[in-house]
Design a protein around this motif. Structure first.
Motif, PDB file in Angstrom:
ATOM      1  N   LEU A  18       0.760  -1.205  -0.079  1.00 18.77           N
ATOM      2  CA  LEU A  18       0.051   0.097  -0.034  1.00 18.77           C
ATOM      3  C   LEU A  18       0.711   1.347   0.016  1.00 18.77           C
ATOM      4  O   LEU A  18       0.712   2.207  -0.965  1.00 18.77           O
ATOM      5  N   ILE A  19       1.810   0.909   0.882  1.00 19.26           N
ATOM      6  CA  ILE A  19       2.795   2.732   1.069  1.00 19.26           C
ATOM      7  C   ILE A  19       3.660   2.577  -0.501  1.00 19.26           C
ATOM      8  O   ILE A  19       3.703   3.619  -1.110  1.00 19.26           O
ATOM      9  N   HIS A  20       4.151   1.435  -0.833  1.00 21.68           N
ATOM     10  CA  HIS A  20       4.687   1.279  -2.021  1.00 21.68           C
ATOM     11  C   HIS A  20       3.989   1.923  -3.282  1.00 21.68           C
ATOM     12  O   HIS A  20       4.768   2.562  -4.010  1.00 21.68           O
ATOM     13  N   VAL A  21       2.804   1.336  -3.353  1.00 25.59           N
ATOM     14  CA  VAL A  21       2.007   1.772  -4.788  1.00 25.59           C
ATOM     15  C   VAL A  21       1.735   3.365  -4.606  1.00 25.59           C
ATOM     16  O   VAL A  21       1.918   4.082  -5.516  1.00 25.59           O
ATOM     17  N   THR A  22       1.485   3.536  -3.372  1.00 27.52           N
ATOM     18  CA  THR A  22       0.867   5.243  -3.019  1.00 27.52           C
ATOM     19  C   THR A  22       2.209   6.052  -3.421  1.00 27.52           C
ATOM     20  O   THR A  22       2.059   6.968  -4.201  1.00 27.52           O
ATOM     21  N   LEU A  23       3.266   5.802  -2.928  1.00 30.99           N
ATOM     22  CA  LEU A  23       4.620   6.617  -3.255  1.00 30.99           C
ATOM     23  C   LEU A  23       5.077   6.763  -4.635  1.00 30.99           C
ATOM     24  O   LEU A  23       5.537   7.609  -5.362  1.00 30.99           O
ATOM     25  N   SER A  25       2.814   6.184  -7.214  1.00 34.95           N
ATOM     26  CA  SER A  25       1.835   6.808  -7.887  1.00 34.95           C
ATOM     27  C   SER A  25       1.537   8.129  -7.761  1.00 34.95           C
ATOM     28  O   SER A  25       1.139   8.893  -8.764  1.00 34.95           O
ATOM     29  N   ILE A  26       2.064   8.886  -6.716  1.00 38.08           N
ATOM     30  CA  ILE A  26       2.190  10.416  -6.379  1.00 38.08           C
ATOM     31  C   ILE A  26       2.612  11.107  -7.497  1.00 38.08           C
ATOM     32  O   ILE A  26       2.132  12.105  -8.132  1.00 38.08           O
ATOM     33  N   LYS A 219       5.862  -1.533  -9.329  1.00 35.13           N
ATOM     34  CA  LYS A 219       4.671  -1.734  -8.872  1.00 35.13           C
ATOM     35  C   LYS A 219       4.255  -3.018  -9.182  1.00 35.13           C
ATOM     36  O   LYS A 219       3.837  -3.845  -8.302  1.00 35.13           O
ATOM     37  N   VAL A 231      -4.886  -1.986  -9.026  1.00 35.87           N
ATOM     38  CA  VAL A 231      -3.907  -1.011  -9.001  1.00 35.87           C
ATOM     39  C   VAL A 231      -3.335  -0.454 -10.177  1.00 35.87           C
ATOM     40  O   VAL A 231      -3.348   0.937 -10.429  1.00 35.87           O
ATOM     41  N   SER A 235      -3.904   3.561 -10.334  1.00 37.91           N
ATOM     42  CA  SER A 235      -2.718   4.530 -10.988  1.00 37.91           C
ATOM     43  C   SER A 235      -3.098   5.347 -12.043  1.00 37.91           C
ATOM     44  O   SER A 235      -2.452   6.667 -12.305  1.00 37.91           O
ATOM     45  N   PHE A 238      -4.539   8.455 -11.325  1.00 36.17           N
ATOM     46  CA  PHE A 238      -3.635   9.847 -10.945  1.00 36.17           C
ATOM     47  C   PHE A 238      -3.209  10.539 -11.971  1.00 36.17           C
ATOM     48  O   PHE A 238      -3.062  11.954 -11.781  1.00 36.17           O
TER      49      PHE A 238
END
Length: 568
Positions: A18-23, A25-26, A219, A231, A235, A238
């Protein structure tokens, strides 16, 4: 047992993922800003020939009480009830300032080019590269050329960074790409000339490819198979939301130098926190670095709240799970394998046309917002917002109508909308804008479809090579799109004819592709040939039947020669 099973054992889609994909994707929020930045940094302000000392000339004739707009009537001819953008009177026509005169009563109608440069209005843009280097009139094609050069950098980056990431790893190349974009993007704002600007934009485009390619790889290679579709969809949103952010940032700044800094400087932050990323364990194993891969797996297990797995997953367990991947990696496939067999060749050629035309039409619509006569910042928000329903509708169509029909429908619908806009008068701005938004939505839906469709058509052993091959053609289309806009100087409707015609060809071509709805993914090239090569399969069956019949005849002949009755 494979690497996917290991991911499930250390938590599946857990806290780390969750953290990995969020960072990861930002930064996607600013990828749209890079691709569509030219709409604002190269916007064309209202302009007309510069008239030196116009105030002193008016005072000499006791006309100082007149406004600047009124005074310009004596110096600049009208074209379509507006001041000419590229010419002025060789001699001032003072009599045109009288109440009973018109621009048709000119004593000397000789005109000349803007020898002293241009004056630019600052209500829509404070400063752009167009006003900075006078990219108007005869130099107007250079405006579109800057975007073509940027897309050329994106294409070059895909080729270079794609190979380098396979050699040096996803994390290292992603960190470098963040740094390159941050530094060169900010340097772009300091460009002293058009040539320097284009050079920096080309190098920036290269780093954009490095970010997109390696972020996607990191990802996909750290999330379970069942979570990939979700995912991937999130993505893509975004990027869509980033289009709307761009409109807000551009509206608040309205200066091309400040805008470049605003959309590039945040990558320094991404560069700093990207050191936290975990390198792909799959890539580490395939490159003989199993010890490092084991450390990354243990780290992920602890973050996911599964510390007990650090003792269960040993180097031997990892190598056992990855045995199949290691063996398959020893067989090398190249782009030639995409064209070597008949069905693969047909699929590849059709996908090249579809990818090229989708990107070509998409950027043809998205990169010329000023022609609709609506506030450009509002148009950017609308063009970004339409992608949300377009992608959701596309996903529903893919599930119920199938991939082939959805792909063809989206392309043909976008073509019909583009053609329809040709016949709408410029005065009907609402109708023109509505049709343009629909066209953007259909091309966006086509993108959503073709990404999924391509992954299902190509076999596992060559899927990444195939995706890279056809996406390269998409980047060629995005390079060509801005250049085609220059054709409006020959005929205003010509760019729309080219964009629409390309979409028609691609829509018809899409019908030649096989359907993949509810069809298991092919693993090998042989699977593709057997699954969709109907003629080939029928021919093989016919040959087999003939061979069986021949054996029966030979057996019968032998039995007759031995004096035995034929057994049928």
């Amino acid at each position: 047992m494979g690497f996917a099973d290991l991911l499930n054992e250390i938590g599946g889609f857990g806290r780390f993922q969750l953290i990995h994909v969020t960072l990861l994707s930002i930064p996607g929020l600013l990828m749209a800003s890079q691709n569509l930045l030219n709409n604002f940094t190269a916007g064309i302000p209202g302009h007309f020939c510069k008239i030196p000392n116009i105030t002193s000339l008016a005072e000499a004739r006791n006309l100082s009480e007149l406004s600047r707009a009124d005074l310009l009537r004596a110096f600049i001819p009208l074209e379509d009830s507006k001041l000419s953008k590229c010419s002025r009177y060789a001699q001032a026509q003072w009599h045109l300032l009288s109440e009973n005169s018109s621009h048709y009563e000119v004593s000397s109608n000789e005109t000349e080019t803007c020898l002293d440069g241009w004056s630019y209005e600052k209500n829509e843009f404070v400063s752009t590269i167009v006003s900075e280097w006078d990219l108007v009139c005869k130099l107007r094609p250079l405006k579109q050329m800057s975007q073509t050069i940027y897309m050329g950098g994106v294409l070059t980056g895909a080729i270079i960074f794609g190979g380098l990431s396979d050699r040096f790893g996803r994390k290292a190349l992603l960190i470098w790409s963040y740094f390159q974009l941050a530094v060169l993007g900010c340097f772009t704002a300091l460009s002293p000339s058009y040539l320097a600007y284009c050079t920096f934009r080309f190098l920036t485009g290269m780093s954009v490819s490095g970010i997109i390619l390696n972020a996607v790889s990191l990802k996909v290679e750290w999330i379970p198979t069942k979570a990939r579709t979700l995912v991937g969809t999130i993505s893509s949103f975004f990027f869509t939301f980033g289009q709307m952010i761009l409109a807000g940032v551009a509206y608040s700044l309205k200066d091309w130098r400040k805008l470049h800094v605003a959309v590039c400087a945040p990558h320094f932050v991404f560069f700093i926190y990207s050191w936290w990323y975990s390198e792909s364990a799959r890539w580490l194993v395939l490159n003989g670095r199993s010890d490092e891969a084991l450390k990354q797996l243990h780290r992920v297990a602890r973050i996911n709240g599964r510390p007990e797995m650090t003792e269960k997953i040993t180097l031997e367990v990892l190598q056992t799970h990855m045995q199949k991947e290691v063996q398959s990696s020893k067989t090398m496939y190249t782009a030639y394998d995409l064209l070597r067999t008949s069905v693969m060749r047909k699929i590849s050629v059709c996908l090249v046309v579809v990818w090229f035309s989708t990107s070509f039409a998409y950027y043809g619509l998205a990169m010329d917002l000023q022609k609709f006569g609506v506030n450009i910042y509002l148009m950017q928000i609308i063009f970004g917002a339409v992608d949300f329903p377009a992608k959701l509708v596309a996903l529903a169509m893919l599930s119920f109508l199938g991939r082939r029909l959805t792909q063809a429908t989206c392309l043909l619908a976008s073509a019909s909308v583009i053609f329809a806009n040709i016949f709408v008068p410029k005065e009907m701005q609402l109708v023109r804008t509505t049709l343009a938004v629909l066209g953007k939505g259909f091309t966006s839906a086509s993108f959503t479809c073709v990404y999924l469709y391509t992954g299902e058509l190509y076999p596992t052993v060559i899927r990444q090579t195939g995706m890279g091959f056809v996406s390269t053609m998409a980047r060629v289309g995005s390079m060509a799109a801005p250049a085609v806009l220059i054709l409006d100087e020959v005929l205003p409707a010509l760019p729309s004819i080219v964009y629409g015609g390309s979409a028609v060809v691609a829509g018809i071509t899409a019908f030649l592709l096989p359907e993949t709805l509810s069809v298991p993914l092919p693993d090998t090239i042989e699977d593709v040939e057997e699954k969709w090569g109907n003629k080939s399969r029928s021919f093989k069956k016919q040959v087999q039947n003939e061979m069986v019949a021949l054996e029966v005849v030979e057996q019968t002949r032998g039995e007759h020669e031995d004096g035995k009755p034929a057994a049928f």
